[in-house]
Design a protein around this motif. Structure first.
Motif, PDB file in Angstrom:
ATOM      1  N   GLU A   1       0.827  -1.205   0.000  1.00 37.19           N
ATOM      2  CA  GLU A   1       0.000   0.000   0.000  1.00 37.19           C
ATOM      3  C   GLU A   1       0.862   1.256   0.000  1.00 37.19           C
ATOM      4  OE1 GLU A   1      -3.947   1.756   2.265  1.00 37.19           O
ATOM      5  OE2 GLU A   1      -3.437  -0.373   2.302  1.00 37.19           O
ATOM      6  N   VAL A   2       1.952   1.256   0.776  1.00 38.29           N
ATOM      7  CA  VAL A   2       2.849   2.417   0.766  1.00 38.29           C
ATOM      8  C   VAL A   2       3.439   2.622  -0.621  1.00 38.29           C
ATOM      9  CG1 VAL A   2       5.033   3.317   1.644  1.00 38.29           C
ATOM     10  CG2 VAL A   2       3.408   2.287   3.215  1.00 38.29           C
ATOM     11  N   GLN A   3       3.907   1.535  -1.266  1.00 38.53           N
ATOM     12  CA  GLN A   3       4.543   1.650  -2.579  1.00 38.53           C
ATOM     13  C   GLN A   3       3.573   2.170  -3.636  1.00 38.53           C
ATOM     14  OE1 GLN A   3       5.839  -2.449  -2.658  1.00 38.53           O
ATOM     15  NE2 GLN A   3       7.984  -1.867  -2.469  1.00 38.53           N
ATOM     16  N   ILE A   4       2.334   1.644  -3.618  1.00 38.19           N
ATOM     17  CA  ILE A   4       1.358   2.043  -4.639  1.00 38.19           C
ATOM     18  C   ILE A   4       0.894   3.484  -4.421  1.00 38.19           C
ATOM     19  CG2 ILE A   4      -0.976   1.610  -5.520  1.00 38.19           C
ATOM     20  CD1 ILE A   4      -0.470  -1.378  -4.917  1.00 38.19           C
ATOM     21  N   ILE A   5       0.475   3.797  -3.196  1.00 40.01           N
ATOM     22  CA  ILE A   5      -0.070   5.127  -2.935  1.00 40.01           C
ATOM     23  C   ILE A   5       1.004   6.198  -3.073  1.00 40.01           C
ATOM     24  CG2 ILE A   5      -1.184   6.568  -1.190  1.00 40.01           C
ATOM     25  CD1 ILE A   5      -2.560   4.086  -0.146  1.00 40.01           C
ATOM     26  N   HIS A   6       2.234   5.837  -2.772  1.00 37.17           N
ATOM     27  CA  HIS A   6       3.333   6.796  -2.888  1.00 37.17           C
ATOM     28  C   HIS A   6       3.503   7.273  -4.328  1.00 37.17           C
ATOM     29  CE1 HIS A   6       6.898   8.911  -1.772  1.00 37.17           C
ATOM     30  NE2 HIS A   6       7.715   8.127  -2.447  1.00 37.17           N
ATOM     31  N   ARG A   7       3.128   6.446  -5.309  1.00 39.03           N
ATOM     32  CA  ARG A   7       3.292   6.791  -6.722  1.00 39.03           C
ATOM     33  C   ARG A   7       2.051   7.445  -7.326  1.00 39.03           C
ATOM     34  NH1 ARG A   7       6.161   1.917  -6.051  1.00 39.03           N
ATOM     35  NH2 ARG A   7       8.302   1.999  -6.834  1.00 39.03           N
ATOM     36  N   LEU A   8       0.907   7.343  -6.652  1.00 37.73           N
ATOM     37  CA  LEU A   8      -0.346   7.848  -7.215  1.00 37.73           C
ATOM     38  C   LEU A   8      -0.452   9.361  -7.078  1.00 37.73           C
ATOM     39  CD1 LEU A   8      -2.948   5.194  -6.010  1.00 37.73           C
ATOM     40  CD2 LEU A   8      -1.980   5.447  -8.294  1.00 37.73           C
ATOM     41  N   ARG A   9      -0.911  10.019  -8.137  1.00 39.36           N
ATOM     42  CA  ARG A   9      -1.167  11.451  -8.120  1.00 39.36           C
ATOM     43  C   ARG A   9      -2.485  11.704  -8.838  1.00 39.36           C
ATOM     44  NH1 ARG A   9       2.414  10.793  -5.236  1.00 39.36           N
ATOM     45  NH2 ARG A   9       4.379  11.927  -4.977  1.00 39.36           N
TER      46      ARG A   9
ATOM     47  N   PRO B   1      -3.272  12.295  -1.068  1.00 41.74           N
ATOM     48  CA  PRO B   1      -1.860  11.903  -1.208  1.00 41.74           C
ATOM     49  C   PRO B   1      -1.291  11.336   0.093  1.00 41.74           C
ATOM     50  CG  PRO B   1      -2.034  14.272  -0.928  1.00 41.74           C
ATOM     51  CD  PRO B   1      -3.444  13.756  -1.039  1.00 41.74           C
ATOM     52  N   LEU B   2      -0.279  10.519  -0.075  1.00 39.09           N
ATOM     53  CA  LEU B   2       0.451   9.979   1.068  1.00 39.09           C
ATOM     54  C   LEU B   2       1.453  11.027   1.545  1.00 39.09           C
ATOM     55  CD1 LEU B   2       1.345   7.507   2.846  1.00 39.09           C
ATOM     56  CD2 LEU B   2       2.987   7.000   1.049  1.00 39.09           C
ATOM     57  N   VAL B   3       1.413  11.360   2.828  1.00 44.38           N
ATOM     58  CA  VAL B   3       2.377  12.330   3.351  1.00 44.38           C
ATOM     59  C   VAL B   3       3.395  11.692   4.272  1.00 44.38           C
ATOM     60  CG1 VAL B   3       0.795  14.275   3.139  1.00 44.38           C
ATOM     61  CG2 VAL B   3       0.855  12.971   5.266  1.00 44.38           C
ATOM     62  N   GLY B   4       3.124  10.476   4.731  1.00 45.01           N
ATOM     63  CA  GLY B   4       4.102   9.856   5.610  1.00 45.01           C
ATOM     64  C   GLY B   4       3.603   8.564   6.207  1.00 45.01           C
ATOM     65  N   MET B   5       4.395   8.027   7.101  1.00 48.20           N
ATOM     66  CA  MET B   5       4.076   6.750   7.728  1.00 48.20           C
ATOM     67  C   MET B   5       4.771   6.701   9.072  1.00 48.20           C
ATOM     68  SD  MET B   5       6.732   4.529   5.572  1.00 48.20           S
ATOM     69  CE  MET B   5       8.440   4.985   5.837  1.00 48.20           C
ATOM     70  N   SER B   6       4.439   5.650   9.821  1.00 48.48           N
ATOM     71  CA  SER B   6       5.081   5.418  11.101  1.00 48.48           C
ATOM     72  C   SER B   6       5.030   3.933  11.375  1.00 48.48           C
ATOM     73  CB  SER B   6       4.364   6.192  12.215  1.00 48.48           C
ATOM     74  OG  SER B   6       4.972   5.930  13.470  1.00 48.48           O
ATOM     75  N   LYS B   7       5.989   3.443  12.113  1.00 45.94           N
ATOM     76  CA  LYS B   7       5.987   2.031  12.496  1.00 45.94           C
ATOM     77  C   LYS B   7       6.459   1.947  13.932  1.00 45.94           C
ATOM     78  CE  LYS B   7      10.469   1.281  10.243  1.00 45.94           C
ATOM     79  NZ  LYS B   7      10.670   2.680   9.847  1.00 45.94           N
ATOM     80  N   ILE B   8       5.708   1.189  14.737  1.00 48.75           N
ATOM     81  CA  ILE B   8       6.064   1.024  16.150  1.00 48.75           C
ATOM     82  C   ILE B   8       5.646  -0.354  16.587  1.00 48.75           C
ATOM     83  CG2 ILE B   8       3.940   2.196  16.848  1.00 48.75           C
ATOM     84  CD1 ILE B   8       5.469   3.051  19.382  1.00 48.75           C
ATOM     85  N   PHE B   9       6.586  -1.139  17.096  1.00 47.15           N
ATOM     86  CA  PHE B   9       6.350  -2.504  17.534  1.00 47.15           C
ATOM     87  C   PHE B   9       5.634  -3.265  16.421  1.00 47.15           C
ATOM     88  CE2 PHE B   9       6.846  -0.125  21.464  1.00 47.15           C
ATOM     89  CZ  PHE B   9       7.856  -0.850  22.043  1.00 47.15           C
TER      90      PHE B   9
END
Length: 334
Positions: A304-312, A318-326
């Motif tokens: 999902e990150v890879q696909i949405i990151h390329r979509l305009r 638009p994707l503005v960022g992400m986070s990962k925890i545990f």
């Protein structure tokens, strides 16, 4: 559980559920009132013993720290309980004989967020009582190592009894930890065949190590893939997303699916970079939380990150960022 003694004898000494720093056996000389937890030497240095136990005591020790011979106690590094509660007022007698046999269930619940422990006890087969027999503030993170063992100990002395753990169940819920706290909630219904206690502790430890290893490999793969994305999206600190969504307030939840939930939030000024030269302003965002804990969830998160990151497109946020925890992953849209 069942604690049985012969009609001709006096019961003693008791048993305990313990969170211990090692899987080593009981220390030498831990018979009698030491309940397999400490001995005369270790009792002198409770702060270094690093265990927490809930004792079910059937013998009143001289010294004044036992209220009677039928009580529950919270032991922190010592068998001189930090807090005790007599069971006489709850119509419970731990040690029984053939004249009045009884099996009991004990629920030991620890709330890591509230830093509090509660012990409930009732006749086996009955629902958990509404009122605990013992409740006390407790911060396990300050008292036991991060890697610890769960199990049972018991002892006899001049008096003796048969301590039987009939069955048991362990449930642990983990939550994303912030800088201020690390919490778990542990409800435990006490009971296991005594002979299986050591084996159970060993199996739990092995499973925990295997799980940590698997999660480490997933995290390494996740970080490698994200690092190699063209124009890698901004990574937000979890604390920023938590504040933006008011600690993931249910009133701000926009939707829920098979992979997780989406929350509405507002990131403060300058949290999101503007590309058009406008002054930074607070940004309304949608935060998608992936909550499934398996390898496929990690794969789906990456896709999902890879696909949405390329979509305009004007109709796609638009994707503005992400986070990962545990075990949790987050995608942020604006």
């Amino acid at each position: 559980m069942n604690v049985y003694y012969d009609n001709e004898s006096r019961p003693g000494e008791g048993l305990a559920f313990v969170v211990a720093p090692t899987a080593d056996g009981p220390p030498p000389g831990s018979h009698g009132g030491f309940l397999g937890l400490t001995n005369a030497t270790l009792e002198a240095t409770p702060a270094t013993n690093r265990f927490v136990a809930v004792e079910f005591d059937t013998f009143k020790e001289p010294g004044g720290y036992d209220p009677d011979d039928n009580h529950v106690g919270l032991d922190v590094g010592t068998v001189a309980s930090n807090k005790t509660a007599s069971l006489a007022g709850f119509n419970i007698t731990i040690a029984t004989n053939k004249t009045a046999p009884a099996n009991y269930t004990a629920w030991i619940e620890y709330d890591g967020a509230a830093r509090r422990i509660a012990v409930y006890m009732g006749v086996r087969g009955a629902p958990r009582p509404a009122t605990p027999v013992l409740a006390s503030p407790l911060d396990l993170s300050e008292l036991v190592p991060e890697r610890a063992y769960l199990g049972f100990t018991a002892s006899t002395g001049v008096s003796f009894e048969l301590n039987c753990i009939l069955d048991w169940n362990l449930t642990i819920e983990t939550f994303p930890a912030d800088k201020k706290s690390k919490g778990w909630v542990v409800p435990v219904a006490v009971a296991v065949p005594v002979a299986a206690i050591a084996a159970a502790a060993f199996v739990v430890a092995r499973m925990a190590r295997a799980r940590r290893s698997m999660e480490r490999r997933r995290q390494e793969r996740l970080e490698h893939t994200l690092t190699n994305l063209p124009g890698m999206p901004k990574e937000f600190a979890f604390e920023k997303l938590r504040k933006a969504t008011k600690n993931f307030d249910e009133r701000l939840r926009l939707g829920k699916g098979g992979y997780g939930m989406v929350y509405k939030g507002v990131l403060p000024a300058a949290a999101v970079d503007d590309d058009d030269g406008r002054p930074p302003a607070a940004t309304e965002v949608a935060v998608k939380m992936f909550t499934r804990d398996d390898a496929k969830c990690v794969d789906d998160f990456l896709k999902e990150v890879q696909i949405i990151h390329r979509l305009r497109h004007r109709n796609i946020v638009p994707l503005v960022g992400m986070s990962k925890i545990f075990k949790l992953h987050y995608i942020t849209f604006a």
